[in-house]
Design an enzyme around this catalytic site. Structure first.
Site, short mmCIF file in Angstrom:
data_model
loop_
_atom_site.label_atom_id
_atom_site.label_comp_id
_atom_site.label_asym_id
_atom_site.label_seq_id
_atom_site.Cartn_x
_atom_site.Cartn_y
_atom_site.Cartn_z
N GLU A 1 0.87 -1.17 0.00
CA GLU A 1 0.00 0.00 0.00
C GLU A 1 0.91 1.23 0.00
OE1 GLU A 1 -3.90 1.45 2.59
OE2 GLU A 1 -2.75 -0.32 3.18
N ARG B 1 4.53 -13.37 10.27
CA ARG B 1 4.99 -11.99 10.12
C ARG B 1 6.32 -11.83 10.85
NH1 ARG B 1 1.37 -6.68 11.72
NH2 ARG B 1 2.94 -5.10 11.24
N LYS C 1 2.84 0.78 10.24
CA LYS C 1 3.01 1.95 9.38
C LYS C 1 2.36 3.19 9.99
CE LYS C 1 3.55 0.37 4.61
NZ LYS C 1 2.92 0.40 3.29
#
Length: 790
Positions: free
Chosen positions: A274, A494, A504
Site C-alpha cells: 500500500e 509476520r 506503518k
C-alpha cells in the site's frame, strides 16, 4: 503446599511432590537426576505440592541447561508461584535461559517469552481451532473420527501455546462433531494397519529469542513447500456457514486449464504494498518470499500497488518502494496498480448485486460496528436488487454524500469468522486519486479488490502474512461468488524485530511528529533507514533466508540476530581504519617534535604481509590522541588501558608509558605526557587505537560520527498503551569532532569501514566536501553468536 526442608527419604520426598511411583523410582536409579531433583526441591522450598508443580520441577531437574544454572532458582520460583504452569511455558523458559547462559537477562523479556500472565480467551481458541481444522480438512473428511485429535491439539497449541489444553480439546471435539455428524458404526471400527493417516501438518513454534533451526534442504531451498501451478485444483479451504452450508473452494479442471494456458504453467506471484509509507524490514520478508519463489521456479513477480485509499497515498511512497525493491535485488515483471482494474472491479460489483450477493447500506461506521458485535443484519440487507443497483450507480455519479452509503457483500452475519460479516466492498471518497485523478469518487476496499485482482492477473500463489489468515474464507467466498479462477493462498509468519516499531501508522506518527529524523532515520527498521545506516541488501536477505518461510506465529526476533548477519558481511567487506571519538591528547616527550613517521597500517588483518595493497599509511608524530576512556588515574589488574606509570601498545606503532598527567580546570585531564619505546622491547597487554597530528601543530582530520542505539527500551513497544514514552532517550548521539586518520578524507557515500575497537561505520548522505559524516552501523560485539545460536 507444605514448605520446609525435612529429612524425608528421597523416594518419599519425590512422591510427596506429586510424582508417580514409577517416575520417582526411575529418578533414584540415575544419580545425576537424584542429585538435581533434590537440589531443585530445596530451591523450591517445598516438601509437598500439587502434581502439576511436581512434574514441572522434575522437568527442571532433568532438562535444565548446565550453562545457565545460576538462573535455576529463579525459574523454580516461577513454577512454585504458578506463574509458569504448563510444560509448554517451561519448554520456552528452558530455551530462553539456555540462550543467555550465565549472563543476566530482563525478567520482563523472560515473562513475555514464556507467556507469564497471558490468558487466551475462549473466542481466540475457537478462531484458532477453526483455522486448524480448515487447513486439515482433506484429512478430516477422509479419516473422519480416525483423525489424530492429539496432533490437531498440538497444532492449535503451536499457534496458541498458552491456551487451556482442556478447552482446546473440547472445542476441537465440538467442531469435529459439527463437521462430521454423529459417529457411525464404520467410525468405531479400528482402521486397518496398512491404512496410514494423512499427516496433519504441525508447525513448530520458535521461541522469540531462539533462531529457527532449518534442515539443510530447507536452508538450500526454502521454497520446496509450495505446490506447482498445475496442482491448483485441490480444495483450498472449507467455508463454513452458520446455516450448516459448506463451500469447498477449488478450481474446476476447465478453469485451471484456462489459467495454465495463459500463464504457460509458470509461477506468478505479486508483492502488493500500500503506497502509504516506506517499506520496513517486515516487507523484506514478503519481498524474499514473493520474488524468491518466482525466481526459484523460473516465473515472475508483479509489483502491484494497492492504491485503493487515495487519502493516504503519495507519489513519494510509490517512488521509494520501487527504488528500494531494486536495491533489495528484485526486479518485477511489471508494475501494476489496483486502480488499473477499477472498471473491471466496478462491473463485477454490479454482477454481485444482480446475483443478490451485495447491497447498498446506509449504516454509519459506528452502527456497522455495533451490528457486527451483535451479529445483526443491516436494516438494508434485504432491499430489492433494483434499488441497490440504482443507489450504487448514484454513488458512482457522486449523487450521494461521503459517508452516507457503502456497498456491502451479503455474506454471513452469524458466522464464527468475523471476516464474513458482510464486508464493505465500496465506499465514497471525494478525493482525487494519484493515478486516475478525479474519474472515480467510489473506491473498492482491500478485502474486495485484492482477491479479484489476484485472479485477474492470474497469480498462481497469493502469499501474505498470518494476520490475513482469518480473511481466507472471505477471499475465496468472493472468487466463488464471481466464478473466477482461485489462486493458491498461503500465509507465513509476520516478521517482528525487537525494540522497534513495524506499524506503518505508528511509523508515520514518529516521522510526522519529528520523534525521528524522517523515514530514513538510521534508528528505524525501514529499508531506507537500514540502508542509510550502512546495512546492505545482501545482509538483510541473508537474515531473512536464515529465518525460513514458516507459519509458526508472529514470533519476535531479537535485533542482535539481524546484527549478526550485518557483522558477518562487514567483517569481510569493510576495510579497517582508525578513528578516535573522544580524543585525549598524548604528548610523546622523547620523540622529536618535528619528526613524522609514515607507518604501514593494515586495512585487512588477514591479508598477506607481502600484499602492499592491503596497507595504508598513517602519520606517527610526537602528538597522538587516544580515547578518553582508554586512560584512568587509578590502575587495576583487569584494566588494560593507559594509567600513570603503565605501558600500552599503540596499534601498528610503538609501546608508550605514561610519565605525567597534566590537569586543566576543575581537575579535568588536559593532556598526558608519555615516552615511547622505539625498540619495542616492552610487551604490554593493552593495545589501543590512536590518531596522530599529521604534522606538528596541525589537528587531525575532524569527522562527525553518529552513534545509534535501539529506538525503544522495550522489546515489544507495540504492546504498550503509551508506546511513545518507551522511546530510548539515548538512541542517537552525535559526536561533532572525532579525529580520524588522513586517508579517511577520501571516503565517499557508499563507503563502509571498521573503526578498530569501535564498530562498523558508513558514510552518511549529509557528508559534504568540508565535513565527513559517518553512521555507526553496528558495534563489534556479537551477542547473537555468543548466546542465541546455542
Amino acid at each position: 503446599m507444605a514448605v520446609g526442608g525435612g529429612d524425608a527419604k528421597p523416594l518419599d520426598l519425590f512422591l510427596s511432590i506429586g510424582l508417580d511411583r514409577r517416575t520417582a523410582e526411575s529418578a533414584l536409579v540415575n544419580q545425576r537426576v537424584t542429585s538435581n531433583l533434590n537440589a531443585v526441591i530445596k530451591e523450591a522450598g517445598v516438601n509437598a505440592c500439587s502434581k502439576t508443580i511436581g512434574n514441572l520441577l522434575y522437568m527442571v531437574a532433568t532438562k535444565f541447561p548446565v550453562n545457565a544454572l545460576i538462573h535455576r532458582p529463579t525459574l523454580v520460583q516461577y513454577i512454585v508461584s504458578s506463574k509458569i504452569k504448563n510444560p509448554s511455558q517451561l519448554d520456552v523458559a528452558l530455551l530462553f535461559v539456555g540462550a543467555f547462559g550465565p549472563e543476566r537477562f530482563s525478567l520482563d523479556e523472560f515473562e513475555q517469552a514464556c507467556g507469564v500472565g497471558v490468558d487466551v480467551s475462549v473466542e481466540e481458541i475457537h478462531s484458532t481451532v477453526a483455522a486448524v481444522l480448515e487447513e486439515n480438512m482433506d484429512a478430516i473428511l477422509e479419516l473422519r473420527y480416525h483423525i489424530n485429535v492429539g496432533k490437531l491439539c498440538g497444532q492449535v497449541r503451536k499457534h496458541q501455546p498458552w491456551a487451556n489444553p482442556k478447552i482446546v480439546k473440547e472445542v476441537i471435539d465440538e467442531k469435529l462433531h459439527r463437521i462430521l455428524g454423529e459417529r457411525t458404526a464404520e467410525d468405531d471400527k479400528k482402521p486397518l494397519k496398512k491404512q496410514q493417516e494423512k499427516t496433519v501438518k504441525i508447525e513448530e513454534r520458535k521461541n522469540d529469542a531462539i533462531t529457527p533451526v532449518l534442515t539443510s534442504e530447507e536452508e538450500a531451498n526454502p521454497f520446496l513447500i509450495f505446490p506447482e501451478p498445475a496442482e491448483n485444483y485441490k480444495v483450498h479451504t472449507e467455508i463454513f456457514f452458520s446455516n450448516g452450508d459448506i463451500w469447498q473452494a477449488h478450481n474446476t479442471k476447465e478453469k485451471l486449464e484456462r489459467h495454465l494456458k495463459v500463464t504457460g504453467g509458470k509461477v506468478f506471484t505479486r508483492f502488493p504494498p500500500e503506497p502509504n509509507g516506506y517499506l520496513h524490514i517486515g516487507h523484506a520478508k514478503a519481498l524474499f518470499i514473493n520474488f524468491g519463489l518466482a525466481e526459484e521456479r523460473g516465473g515472475s513477480c508483479y509489483l502491484r500497488f494497492d492504491d485503493t485509499n487515495p487519502d493516504a497515498e503519495k507519489r513519494e511512497y510509490i517512488d521509494h518502494i520501487q527504488e528500494n525493491i531494486q536495491w533489495m535485488g528484485w526486479q518485477p515483471l511489471k508494475v501494476t496498480y489496483t486502480s488499473d482494474y477499477f472498471e473491471e472491479l466496478y462491473d463485477l460489483a454490479v454482477k454481485l448485486i444482480h446475483k443478490g450477493l451485495a447491497y447498498v447500506d446506509h449504516q454509519s461506521p459506528e452502527e456497522v460496528k455495533e451490528y457486527r458485535e451483535k451479529k445483526m443484519n443491516s436494516p438494508w440487507r434485504d432491499r430489492p436488487i433494483a434499488e441497490s443497483l440504482k443507489l450504487f450507480e448514484d454513488m458512482r455519479q457522486g449523487f450521494i454524500d461521503e459517508g452516507k452509503a457503502t456497498l456491502r457483500l451479503k455474506q454471513d452475519m452469524q458466522n464464527h469468522n468475523k471476516n464474513m460479516y458482510d464486508l464493505i466492498a465500496y465506499r465514497i471518497k471525494f478525493t482525487a486519486h494519484p493515478q486516475v485523478g478525479e474519474k472515480w469518487c467510489i473506491y473498492p476496499s482491500y478485502d474486495y479488490a485484492h482477491c479479484i485482482v489476484d485472479s485477474l492477473e492470474n497469480i498462481t500463489h497469493s502469499l501474505c502474512s498470518l494476520e490475513f489468515e482469518i480473511r481466507r474464507p472471505s477471499y475465496y467466498w468472493l472468487l466463488l461468488a464471481l466464478e473466477l479462477y482461485q489462486p493458491y493462498v498461503w500465509e507465513y509468519s509476520r516478521l517482528n524485530v525487537s525494540n522497534t516499531m513495524m506499524s506503518k501508522r505508528k511509523l508515520n506518527r514518529l516521522v510526522k511528529e519529528k520523534w525521528v529524523d524522517g523515514w530514513d532515520d538510521p534508528r528505524l527498521m525501514t529499508l531506507a533507514g537500514l540502508r542509510r545506516r550502512g546495512v546492505s541488501s545482501t545482509a538483510i536477505n541473508s537474515f531473512i533466508r536464515g529465518l525460513g518461510i514458516t507459519r509458526s506465529g508472529n514470533s519476535m526476533i531479537r535485533v542482535d540476530h539481524l546484527e549478526h548477519h550485518i557483522r558477518e558481511e562487514l567483517n569481510k567487506t569493510a576495510p579497517r581504519t582508525m578513528v578516535v571519538l573522544r580524543p585525549l591528547k598524548v604528548v610523546i616527550t622523547n620523540l622529536d617534535s618535528e619528526l613524522i613517521m609514515n607507518l604501514d597500517v593494515k586495512m585487512w588483518p588477514h591479508a598477506s604481509s607481502d600484499d602492499v595493497s592491503s596497507n595504508y599509511k598513517v602519520p606517527f608524530t610526537s602528538v597522538v590522541y587516544i580515547e578518553q576512556s582508554d586512560f584512568r588515574l587509578n590502575d587495576s589488574k583487569d584494566y588494560h588501558g593507559l594509567a600513570p606509570g603503565k605501558s600500552v601498545l599503540l596499534r601498528y606503532a610503538f609501546p608508550i608509558m605514561c610519565t605525567e598527567v597534566i590537569h586543566g580546570d576543575s581537575d579535568t585531564i588536559y593532556e598526558i605526557h608519555a615516552e615511547y619505546d622505539p625498540s619495542k622491547k616492552i610487551k604490554p597487554k593493552g593495545v589501543l587505537h590512536w590518531v596522530a597530528q599529521p604534522s606538528p601543530g596541525v589537528d587531525p582530520l575532524k569527522v562527525e560520527v553518529r552513534l545509534f542505539e535501539k529506538l525503544f527500551l522495550s522489546e515489544d513497544p507495540a504492546k504498550l498503551e503509551d508506546w511513545l514514552s518507551d522511546l530510548n532517550p539515548h538512541s542517537k548521539e552525535v559526536i561533532p569532532e572525532a579525529y580520524a586518520v588522513p586517508s579517511l578524507a577520501n571516503a565517499v557515500l557508499g563507503d563502509k569501514f571498521q573503526f578498530e575497537r569501535l564498530g562498523y561505520f558508513a558514510v552518511d548522505p549529509d557528508s559534504t566536501s568540508s565535513k565527513l559524516v559517518l553512521n555507526r552501523t553496528t558495534t563489534l560485539r556479537d551477542s547473537y553468536c555468543k548466546g542465541a545460536q546455542k
